[in-house]
Design a protein around this motif. Structure first.
Motif, PDB file in Angstrom:
ATOM      1  N   ARG A  10       0.905  -1.149   0.022  1.00  0.00           N
ATOM      2  CA  ARG A  10      -0.098  -0.113  -0.172  1.00  0.00           C
ATOM      3  C   ARG A  10       0.838   1.268  -0.077  1.00  0.00           C
ATOM      4  O   ARG A  10       0.596   2.243  -0.818  1.00  0.00           O
ATOM      5  CB  ARG A  10      -0.966   0.133   1.384  1.00  0.00           C
ATOM      6  CG  ARG A  10      -2.207  -0.588   1.260  1.00  0.00           C
ATOM      7  CD  ARG A  10      -3.099   0.363   0.370  1.00  0.00           C
ATOM      8  NE  ARG A  10      -4.178  -0.323  -0.179  1.00  0.00           N
ATOM      9  CZ  ARG A  10      -5.383  -0.621   0.570  1.00  0.00           C
ATOM     10  NH1 ARG A  10      -5.423  -0.268   1.772  1.00  0.00           N
ATOM     11  NH2 ARG A  10      -6.391  -1.244   0.014  1.00  0.00           N
ATOM     12  N   LEU A  11       1.831   1.170   0.764  1.00  0.00           N
ATOM     13  CA  LEU A  11       2.760   2.733   1.112  1.00  0.00           C
ATOM     14  C   LEU A  11       3.675   2.740   0.208  1.00  0.00           C
ATOM     15  O   LEU A  11       4.172   3.893  -0.256  1.00  0.00           O
ATOM     16  CB  LEU A  11       3.323   2.328   2.559  1.00  0.00           C
ATOM     17  CG  LEU A  11       2.409   2.362   3.664  1.00  0.00           C
ATOM     18  CD1 LEU A  11       3.205   2.243   4.868  1.00  0.00           C
ATOM     19  CD2 LEU A  11       1.659   3.744   3.578  1.00  0.00           C
ATOM     20  N   SER A  12       4.195   1.516  -0.527  1.00  0.00           N
ATOM     21  CA  SER A  12       5.543   1.543  -1.256  1.00  0.00           C
ATOM     22  C   SER A  12       5.115   2.024  -2.797  1.00  0.00           C
ATOM     23  O   SER A  12       4.090   1.877  -3.315  1.00  0.00           O
ATOM     24  CB  SER A  12       6.196   0.104  -1.365  1.00  0.00           C
ATOM     25  OG  SER A  12       7.026   0.270  -2.215  1.00  0.00           O
ATOM     26  N   GLU A  13       6.123   2.699  -3.188  1.00  0.00           N
ATOM     27  CA  GLU A  13       6.115   3.251  -4.910  1.00  0.00           C
ATOM     28  C   GLU A  13       6.254   2.235  -5.526  1.00  0.00           C
ATOM     29  O   GLU A  13       5.878   2.310  -6.703  1.00  0.00           O
ATOM     30  CB  GLU A  13       6.868   4.434  -4.852  1.00  0.00           C
ATOM     31  CG  GLU A  13       6.423   5.914  -4.356  1.00  0.00           C
ATOM     32  CD  GLU A  13       6.806   6.116  -2.889  1.00  0.00           C
ATOM     33  OE1 GLU A  13       7.849   5.870  -2.635  1.00  0.00           O
ATOM     34  OE2 GLU A  13       5.987   6.646  -2.305  1.00  0.00           O
ATOM     35  N   LEU A  22       9.809   2.319   5.662  1.00  0.00           N
ATOM     36  CA  LEU A  22      10.826   3.405   5.553  1.00  0.00           C
ATOM     37  C   LEU A  22      11.593   3.726   4.510  1.00  0.00           C
ATOM     38  O   LEU A  22      11.716   4.650   4.009  1.00  0.00           O
ATOM     39  CB  LEU A  22      11.266   3.885   7.184  1.00  0.00           C
ATOM     40  CG  LEU A  22      10.424   3.836   8.211  1.00  0.00           C
ATOM     41  CD1 LEU A  22      10.976   4.197   9.668  1.00  0.00           C
ATOM     42  CD2 LEU A  22       8.935   4.942   7.934  1.00  0.00           C
ATOM     43  N   SER A  23      12.046   2.544   4.349  1.00  0.00           N
ATOM     44  CA  SER A  23      13.274   2.792   2.963  1.00  0.00           C
ATOM     45  C   SER A  23      12.452   2.854   1.674  1.00  0.00           C
ATOM     46  O   SER A  23      13.158   3.321   0.576  1.00  0.00           O
ATOM     47  CB  SER A  23      14.084   1.631   3.115  1.00  0.00           C
ATOM     48  OG  SER A  23      14.836   1.386   4.366  1.00  0.00           O
ATOM     49  N   PHE A  24      11.321   2.364   1.710  1.00  0.00           N
ATOM     50  CA  PHE A  24      10.633   2.264   0.497  1.00  0.00           C
ATOM     51  C   PHE A  24       9.501   3.100   0.277  1.00  0.00           C
ATOM     52  O   PHE A  24       8.993   3.221  -0.733  1.00  0.00           O
ATOM     53  CB  PHE A  24      10.383   1.137   0.086  1.00  0.00           C
ATOM     54  CG  PHE A  24      11.437   0.125  -0.493  1.00  0.00           C
ATOM     55  CD1 PHE A  24      11.798   0.099  -1.931  1.00  0.00           C
ATOM     56  CD2 PHE A  24      12.348  -0.407   0.408  1.00  0.00           C
ATOM     57  CE1 PHE A  24      12.721  -0.248  -2.408  1.00  0.00           C
ATOM     58  CE2 PHE A  24      13.717  -1.033  -0.201  1.00  0.00           C
ATOM     59  CZ  PHE A  24      13.666  -1.039  -1.510  1.00  0.00           C
ATOM     60  N   SER A  25       9.110   4.075   1.221  1.00  0.00           N
ATOM     61  CA  SER A  25       7.932   4.826   1.029  1.00  0.00           C
ATOM     62  C   SER A  25       8.209   6.218   1.951  1.00  0.00           C
ATOM     63  O   SER A  25       8.707   5.971   3.032  1.00  0.00           O
ATOM     64  CB  SER A  25       6.864   4.279   1.465  1.00  0.00           C
ATOM     65  OG  SER A  25       5.821   4.931   1.675  1.00  0.00           O
TER      66      SER A  25
END
Ligand code: UDP
Ligand code: MG
Length: 321
Positions: A146-149, A222-225
């Motif tokens: 959901r969060l990641s691009e 946190l590293s991907f979004s």
């Protein structure tokens, strides 16, 4: 000439399983005689005799190499060290506990030969893992996607085969907060999967207690979004919007009627609510700032003990004197 495949195996306190694992990997790879294999074991600062056992194996077998960390750096770092040291045309990542069956490597190689650059293993069944672990893993991948691009495949661990061109890209990515499955997705090229059943660990305990799992999940998100930052802005807007409406209402009641809004409960409640929202937002911000801080220290990803694996002069390793 035969193509070479490197098999990277991170090991942390795996003394109980390592003999069987080495035997199994040797026999599985020997059965695929069209390829040459190098097995790279990374001892991630084990406190038991994993290191001694591994060194013994690499003495006995030419195609086994052992790297050893100066302390426990963590699974993703161990895998990174193996990738850095690998020389094969393709690299396979596999856990030391054989939860991911080595037989699947054959299917991965087949897909690779068909032209795919990344072949990851997708678990269709996770035997012997607690309902909690399964449910939390599932929820984590849902939230992450959901969060990641970039899309990160569901139900996929690090068990995978990667072509040399992917491996070289991965090696060139300097970040300290490593979430390899996400990084590989981000790299792109031709990616596909094979399905397999995840077996229970046949001995020893999971080296991923809840604490490490949460850390790892946070790294992934946190590293991907940067969406958590946006969510905190949204929360701020919502709560100040509600506060504003309540204010308008109180002013209206005071001016238009003979009563006024009474009591301090609602007052205290809204103060607490606002305070909570602010703390959450600052906390999220703090996590990102901490990440910037960690990256900016430019420390090596891991530190290898000297002279165990002979000559390799990769960039990200700094050997202890
Ligand atoms: N591992 C590692 N360093 C750590 C934790 C784990 O190298 O700090 C290795 C471990 O030896 C195993 C793999 O990572 O080969 C996966 O760990 P585990 O099986 O404990 O995790 P789970 O399968 O329970 O998620
Ligand atoms: Mg395991």
């Amino acid at each position: 000439m035969k193509k070479t495949i490197s098999v990277v195996v991170p090991c942390f306190n795996e003394s109980e399983v390592i003999d069987f694992t080495v035997k199994e990997l040797l026999s599985v790879t020997a059965s695929m005689s069209d390829y040459q294999f190098e097995l790279i074991f990374i001892n991630d600062g084990s406190a038991d005799d994993t290191e001694a056992k591994l060194l013994n194996f690499s003495k006995q077998h030419d195609n086994i190499r052992t790297l050893s960390f100066s302390r426990n750096f963590g699974h993703q770092q161990a895998v990174s060290a193996g990738i850095d040291a690998s020389r094969g045309d393709a690299v396979v990542l596999i856990d030391a506990d054989l939860q991911d069956p080595p037989q699947v490597i054959g299917q991965m190689i087949e897909k690779w030969q068909q032209g795919f650059d990344v072949v990851y293993g997708t678990r269709i069944n996770r035997q012997g893992e607690s309902t909690f672990k399964r449910a939390s893993a599932k929820a984590f991948y849902k939230v992450l996607n959901r969060l990641s691009e970039i899309p990160i495949p569901l139900d996929t661990g690090d068990f995978r085969l990667m072509d040399r061109q992917v491996v070289d890209q991965l090696k060139a990515m300097p970040e300290k907060a490593r979430f390899i499955r996400g990084m590989v997705s981000w790299i792109g090229f031709n990616q596909t999967y094979v399905e397999y059943e995840r077996s229970p660990r046949f001995a020893g305990e999971s080296k991923y207690p809840l604490r490490k799992m949460i850390r790892f999940a946070l790294d992934g998100i946190l590293s991907f979004s940067v969406k958590p930052l946006k969510i905190s802005i949204l929360m701020g807007f919502i709560s100040s919007g509600v506060a504003f409406l309540m204010l308008m209402y109180s002013v209206y009641v005071r001016l238009a009627t003979d009563e006024w809004v009474s009591g301090w409960t609602s007052l205290l409640d809204s103060i607490l609510f606002m305070g909570g929202v602010q703390l959450i937002a600052i906390g999220i911000l703090g996590e990102y700032v901490a990440r910037i801080y960690n990256e900016s220290k430019h420390r090596p990803l891991y530190i290898l003990k000297k002279g165990l694996d002979g000559e390799h002069s990769e960039s990200r390793q700094q050997e202890t004197e």
